[in-house]
Write a protein that holds these residues in place. Sequence first.
Motif, PDB file in Angstrom:
ATOM      1  N   TRP A 286       0.831  -1.199   0.000  1.00  0.00           N
ATOM      2  CA  TRP A 286       0.000   0.000   0.000  1.00  0.00           C
ATOM      3  C   TRP A 286       0.873   1.258   0.000  1.00  0.00           C
ATOM      4  O   TRP A 286       0.618   2.215  -0.715  1.00  0.00           O
ATOM      5  N   ILE A 287       1.942   1.212   0.797  1.00  0.00           N
ATOM      6  CA  ILE A 287       2.862   2.355   0.833  1.00  0.00           C
ATOM      7  C   ILE A 287       3.437   2.594  -0.570  1.00  0.00           C
ATOM      8  O   ILE A 287       3.496   3.739  -1.042  1.00  0.00           O
ATOM      9  N   ASP A 288       3.834   1.487  -1.241  1.00  0.00           N
ATOM     10  CA  ASP A 288       4.388   1.629  -2.597  1.00  0.00           C
ATOM     11  C   ASP A 288       3.363   2.206  -3.563  1.00  0.00           C
ATOM     12  O   ASP A 288       3.690   3.028  -4.422  1.00  0.00           O
ATOM     13  N   GLU A 289       2.109   1.767  -3.422  1.00  0.00           N
ATOM     14  CA  GLU A 289       1.041   2.305  -4.279  1.00  0.00           C
ATOM     15  C   GLU A 289       0.895   3.809  -4.073  1.00  0.00           C
ATOM     16  O   GLU A 289       0.787   4.576  -5.028  1.00  0.00           O
ATOM     17  N   ILE A 290       0.883   4.199  -2.811  1.00  0.00           N
ATOM     18  CA  ILE A 290       0.730   5.628  -2.509  1.00  0.00           C
ATOM     19  C   ILE A 290       1.932   6.396  -3.072  1.00  0.00           C
ATOM     20  O   ILE A 290       1.785   7.453  -3.677  1.00  0.00           O
ATOM     21  N   LYS A 291       3.107   5.809  -2.912  1.00  0.00           N
ATOM     22  CA  LYS A 291       4.325   6.458  -3.392  1.00  0.00           C
ATOM     23  C   LYS A 291       4.253   6.698  -4.900  1.00  0.00           C
ATOM     24  O   LYS A 291       4.595   7.771  -5.390  1.00  0.00           O
ATOM     25  N   SER A 292       3.762   5.698  -5.621  1.00  0.00           N
ATOM     26  CA  SER A 292       3.736   5.860  -7.079  1.00  0.00           C
ATOM     27  C   SER A 292       2.642   6.829  -7.518  1.00  0.00           C
ATOM     28  O   SER A 292       2.627   7.276  -8.660  1.00  0.00           O
ATOM     29  N   SER A 293       1.727   7.152  -6.600  1.00  0.00           N
ATOM     30  CA  SER A 293       0.666   8.104  -6.968  1.00  0.00           C
ATOM     31  C   SER A 293       1.040   9.551  -6.628  1.00  0.00           C
ATOM     32  O   SER A 293       0.281  10.468  -6.883  1.00  0.00           O
TER      33      SER A 293
END
Length: 479
Positions: A286-293
């Motif tokens: 989830w952290i990675d998803e947020i980071k890529s957004s």
Amino acid sequence: MKYEAVIGLEVHAQLLTETKIFCGCSTKFGSEPNTQTCPICIGMPGVLPVLNKKALEFVIKTGLAMNCRISPYSRFARKNYFYPDLPKGYQISQYELPICEHGFIEIIVNGEMKKIGITRIHIEEDAGKNIHEGTGNYSFVDLNRTGVPLMEIVSEPDIRSPQEASEYMKKLRAILRYLGVCDGNMEQGSLRCDANVSIRPEGQKEYGTRTEVKNINSFKFVEKALEYEIKRQIKVLEEGGKVIQETRLWDSTKGITESMRGKEEAHDYRYFPEPDLVPMIVERKWIDEIKSSLPELPDVKRERFVSEYGLPEYDADLLTDEKPLADWYEEATASYSLSVSGPKIISNWVKGELTRLLNEESKTIEECPLRPEQLADMLRLIDKGTISGKIAKIVFEEMYKTGKDAEEIVKEKGLIQITDESAIEKAVDEVISKNPKEVARFKAGEEKLMGFFVGQVMKLTKGKANPQMVNELLKKKLS
Ligand code: ADP
Ligand code: MG
Ligand code: ZN
């Protein structure tokens, strides 16, 4: 003795979620008092809070944007105290295990980049609001704000002057607004700042005793309140006294800080883990998803404006302060790609005329009635020689005020540049014959009078004569 200030800021930012942090009540601002409450946010017995996932996402976003480590495991804590705006008798906050830690943001002071450490960012709920003004002998409590999600962003004591503090606040606000997690409005209280400040003799390593200044509700006051407090502390020391650790209130009308209460210690709040909420386990995915957004952030955008458009740092800094302004600029530049100097020309128009017109009506760029392509179209009219740069200012203002396109305005108002040589010659002759004294002085070597003659011809032609042609003709006739 010379003193150095040491400053650390605790900033509270209201998160732009639709609903509150632990219930479904609306967070809308300005509604009738106590219309946005429910048993959960006013703390009735037997209710259970449920975390708003969006609020958590916003805090993680902010943490990532500020280079923090996101804790995979964090939990809520109760901060216990009594105040009429806090019906539960405790605030749900975070204490030992905050969601974000060990970050930094960069500010530019006197042309140099400086890193300010972010100790932690945690998530918590807001309290209500006591109303004492205009209520006669009574005080009222409005609980609409109770349970609105906040994040607290705590800086390291890395700030060394009121100016740095204000730069830090500006950068922080820009990041929050780029992310869309907080509207950054200090006057309305969605961004609030408590300033911790101490002084020490220059060269000394140990920090002095700090005071915490509250109630700073505008950017201007961040600097003013700190300047006052630093002077006050210096005076205390120089008179042989000691600074006492306390909470002080900034009074913006008097321009002073006043003692409010002795500094409370963490143990006074009897913090303990919140038993009604499970610890938060945040998955890497989830952290990675947020980071890529994450959007392109102000610092990166500023650097890109310098490298991609060849803009001076100063221009790039101004244009990237607000994302909508940067977007407007980039759209205008994209639709006007005629010359290498295009990006700088557009920057000048945006910083100059456009900003002036927006400020006149206190409008933001989002309310700008002018489309970026309209500026590009107008610049092409200058390039083609249809209008002069001087006339362009009139056209620009007219475009802004009427929404009409440049071409239409030029036709309607008869602003087309005069390039007919005989017409310009006529005006030049008239100016020469009307100003024999100046002509004599010019011929005697006073060359700076050229500007005067050009000005007179432009005046006569209502600014419409082609300036190059005017210059050439004048030179020819006066030599
Ligand atoms: P509290 O929660 O009690 O206010 P913290 O330890 O969280 O205390 O620190 C709050 C803020 O005070 C931080 O921003 C920190 O950088 C700043 N700070 C700590 N010590 C000093 C000091 N001696 N002078 C100025 N600021 C300080
Ligand atoms: Mg504090
Ligand atoms: Zn509620």
